[in-house]
Design a protein around this motif. Structure first.
Motif: not given
Length: 138
Positions: A7-18, A20-33
């Motif tokens: 988890r990367k903030n106080t809401e739903y933003l997540l950093e997923a890491k494989g 390989s060390g590469n990352t993808v940012m994942i978030d709740h689609s219902g958020m304002e930003t």
């Protein structure tokens, strides 16, 4: 195979890491930003990218000259209790270059019917269809 999520903030933003060390940012689609892709978008991206790797590899082995590769994956969802899983997906592969249409179709057939582990993971529950366009205007 293993991935980690943090988890990367106080809401739903997540950093997923494989691994390989590469990352993808994942978030709740219902958020304002929204600062990442949704988990459902990731499923569509997985199908599109897995088949892309297969199709490109097959066509390269056949010495086909791919100058552009684009893919659009659409998913249709349905209500199931409190969730909305995918009912169907369609993958539209858009190729440009000096490409034999028969070879391109065969490459797609091999990907979706034999090689693509992601689309094969949905075999029993999601109807996945695909089509190929070669050198068509956008």
């Amino acid at each position: 195979m293993k991935v980690t999520l943090e988890r990367k903030n106080t809401e739903y933003l997540l950093e997923a890491k494989g691994t390989s060390g590469n990352t993808v940012m994942i978030d709740h689609s219902g958020m304002e930003t929204v600062q990442g892709v949704s988990p459902m978008e990731l499923l569509l991206m997985g199908v599109g990218s897995c088949s892309a790797i297969d199709i490109i590899a097959i066509l390269k082995k056949q010495r086909q000259d791919i100058t552009s590769y684009k893919v659009e994956v659409t998913g249709e969802r349905y209500e199931l209790d409190e969730s909305k899983p995918f009912k169907s997906m369609h993958v539209l592969v858009k190729l440009e270059g000096d490409i034999n249409p028969v070879k391109a179709q065969k490459a797609a057939d091999l990907s979706f019917e034999k090689y693509c582990s992601v689309s094969k993971s949905f075999d029993k529950c999601v109807d996945i269809t695909y089509s190929i366009q070669i050198n068509e205007p956008s």
